[in-house]
Design a protein around this motif. Structure first.
Motif, PDB file in Angstrom:
ATOM      1  N   GLU A  71      68.139  72.305  16.288  1.00 59.45           N
ATOM      2  CA  GLU A  71      68.492  71.081  16.997  1.00 59.45           C
ATOM      3  C   GLU A  71      67.208  70.386  17.480  1.00 59.45           C
ATOM      4  N   ASP A  72      67.009  70.283  18.789  1.00 62.92           N
ATOM      5  CA  ASP A  72      65.810  69.607  19.290  1.00 62.92           C
ATOM      6  C   ASP A  72      64.585  70.509  19.263  1.00 62.92           C
ATOM      7  N   PHE A  85      61.423  77.436  26.826  1.00 60.93           N
ATOM      8  CA  PHE A  85      61.064  76.049  27.097  1.00 60.93           C
ATOM      9  C   PHE A  85      61.773  75.138  26.099  1.00 60.93           C
ATOM     10  N   SER A  86      62.045  73.931  26.536  1.00 57.76           N
ATOM     11  CA  SER A  86      62.607  72.923  25.622  1.00 57.76           C
ATOM     12  C   SER A  86      61.514  72.426  24.685  1.00 57.76           C
ATOM     13  N   ALA A  87      61.934  71.596  23.720  1.00 57.00           N
ATOM     14  CA  ALA A  87      60.971  71.074  22.743  1.00 57.00           C
ATOM     15  C   ALA A  87      59.883  70.246  23.408  1.00 57.00           C
ATOM     16  N   SER A  88      60.209  69.638  24.558  1.00 54.59           N
ATOM     17  CA  SER A  88      59.208  68.839  25.259  1.00 54.59           C
ATOM     18  C   SER A  88      58.330  69.677  26.161  1.00 54.59           C
ATOM     19  N   MET A 142      68.658  76.318  19.970  1.00 55.64           N
ATOM     20  CA  MET A 142      69.602  77.178  20.685  1.00 55.64           C
ATOM     21  C   MET A 142      69.717  78.522  19.980  1.00 55.64           C
ATOM     22  N   TRP A 148      63.077  74.739  20.345  1.00 52.81           N
ATOM     23  CA  TRP A 148      62.889  75.566  21.536  1.00 52.81           C
ATOM     24  C   TRP A 148      61.629  76.403  21.382  1.00 52.81           C
ATOM     25  N   VAL A 165      63.113  76.148  30.909  1.00 58.02           N
ATOM     26  CA  VAL A 165      64.558  76.248  30.999  1.00 58.02           C
ATOM     27  C   VAL A 165      64.983  77.575  31.625  1.00 58.02           C
ATOM     28  N   TYR A 166      64.230  78.634  31.272  1.00 57.22           N
ATOM     29  CA  TYR A 166      64.616  79.963  31.779  1.00 57.22           C
ATOM     30  C   TYR A 166      63.358  80.822  31.918  1.00 57.22           C
TER      31      TYR A 166
END
Length: 402
Positions: free
Chosen positions: A100-101, A30-33, A1, A103, A37-38
């Protein structure tokens, strides 16, 4: 984040959207996977040619080469190119943030726009170079004319002096012609006279009265002096014309530097001769490839500076030499020398230690630029109380571009 600011607050999604909408570069998060996302409008437009629609959930793995995501995870970033269709080539930068996860931030640029921007920069750079070259030429020409202006009185004296004695000699020549014509008339009367002996006696009296023997001796010397005077004026005018020539009128050529030194001395000699003894030690020099009038400007600046440094009375030593692929011209004076703190600034534009009206502060700066343009250098050797020595080192031939 994204990180929070110092107050612990984050911009609202609306503000982030407005920022993203204003960017010309594509921005994707993009997310970690690897799930989108945007994506800002620029990213949507740039990715129109790819196999998936960004608005329908484009996966990062489908967008990037196979090794891109592992490298971004390991190194924190990855850069490369993506090609969509026939003409669309994108410059891509991927940044991984293990927060966190985790990005992935993806930045996209159209290479056509990047290249257009680079071409625009090159065009502007070329325009600036043209303007700078023109400004340098105008500055050099202005300094030349300023130098001639400062030397105008001395140059006028150097011209008036030979013109003065040529004018005087012409007056004497006119009197001599009257005397010679009178003698010719006496000979003509003798040829027509019934009493040649009486006329011969009159001719002898005429020769004695008009001092023809003195005229016969003085006339060749008078003509020689007059010719030398006119040649002196012609040389000064020619040297002034060559010196004041704009660099736009001149091309690189092989020249004799000694001829340039003598030409320059011919112009400024009146500035030096009353308080400086000139010593010459010329070596053997090959023809040097240069812009002659620009180097003459350097010689003039250096010689005038040496003369002004001397003060009331002193010596200027002018020497030349040749070593390998280089030649050098050295101008040394017996003045008070240059303080160490001043030596470091003498080539700075507008720096001068001379009184107001004695210099523009551009002479040595322009000289430094001219010598650098010739791929040479100016070495300075000076100690307070022991005079100053400037050595101008130049290549015999200019280096050729590969």
């Amino acid at each position: 984040m994204p990180h929070r600011n110092r107050e612990g607050l984050m911009p609202s999604p609306a503000i982030l959207d407005r920022l993203g909408d204003s960017l010309h570069e594509g921005v994707m998060l993009f997310s970690a996977s690897g799930v989108l996302v945007y994506a800002n409008p620029a990213a949507t437009s740039l990715c129109q040619g790819c196999s998936q629609d960004p608005d329908s959930g484009l996966a990062l793995e489908a967008l990037l080469p196979r090794d891109a995501m592992p490298q971004a995870r390991a190194d924190g970033r990855w850069s490369g190119h993506l090609s969509f269709g026939k003409d669309s080539i994108l410059l891509v930068h991927v940044y991984f943030c293990p927060d966190e996860d985790g990005w992935f931030l993806v930045l996209l640029q159209d290479l056509r726009e990047v290249r257009a921007y680079e071409q625009d920069l090159l065009r502007r750079h070329a325009e600036l170079n043209v303007r700078l070259t023109a400004a340098q030429a105008k500055l050099l020409q202005a300094e030349k004319l300023a130098s001639i202006g400062q030397l105008a009185a001395g140059v006028a004296h150097e011209i008036n002096n030979p013109i003065g004695y040529v004018h005087s000699n012409l007056g004497s020549l006119q009197e001599y012609l009257h005397s010679l014509f009178a003698l010719i008339d006496a000979y003509e009367r003798a040829l027509r006279s019934p009493d040649p002996r009486a006329m011969l006696a009159e001719i002898d009296q005429t020769r004695s009265r008009l001092d023809i023997d003195f005229i016969a001796r003085d006339l060749p010397q008078l003509m020689t002096e007059s010719r030398e005077g006119i040649e002196r004026v012609t040389r000064i005018v020619k040297d002034l014309k060559d010196f004041s020539r704009s660099e736009r009128d001149e091309s690189w050529k092989l020249v004799d530097l000694h001829a340039g030194l003598e030409s320059t001395l011919n112009i400024i000699w009146n500035e030096l001769k009353y308080h400086a003894t000139l010593e010459k030690d010329y070596g053997e020099l090959p023809p040097v490839e240069c812009l002659p009038s620009e180097l003459n400007q350097v010689f003039m600046n250096m010689l005038i500076n040496a003369g002004q440094a001397i003060g009331e009375r002193g010596t200027i030593r002018l020497s030349t030499g040749h070593a390998g692929d280089e030649v050098w011209v050295e101008i040394a004076d017996s003045g008070p020398g240059i303080p160490l703190d001043v030596v470091q600034r003498i080539f700075d534009p507008f720096f001068t230690t001379k009184p107001v009206g004695k210099g523009t502060g551009l002479g040595l700066s322009i000289s430094y630029g001219i010598v650098a343009k010739h791929h040479g250098r100016i070495d300075v050797d000076s100690q307070p109380g022991r005079g100053a020595k400037f050595r101008i080192v130049l290549p015999v031939r200019q280096p050729r571009a590969a």
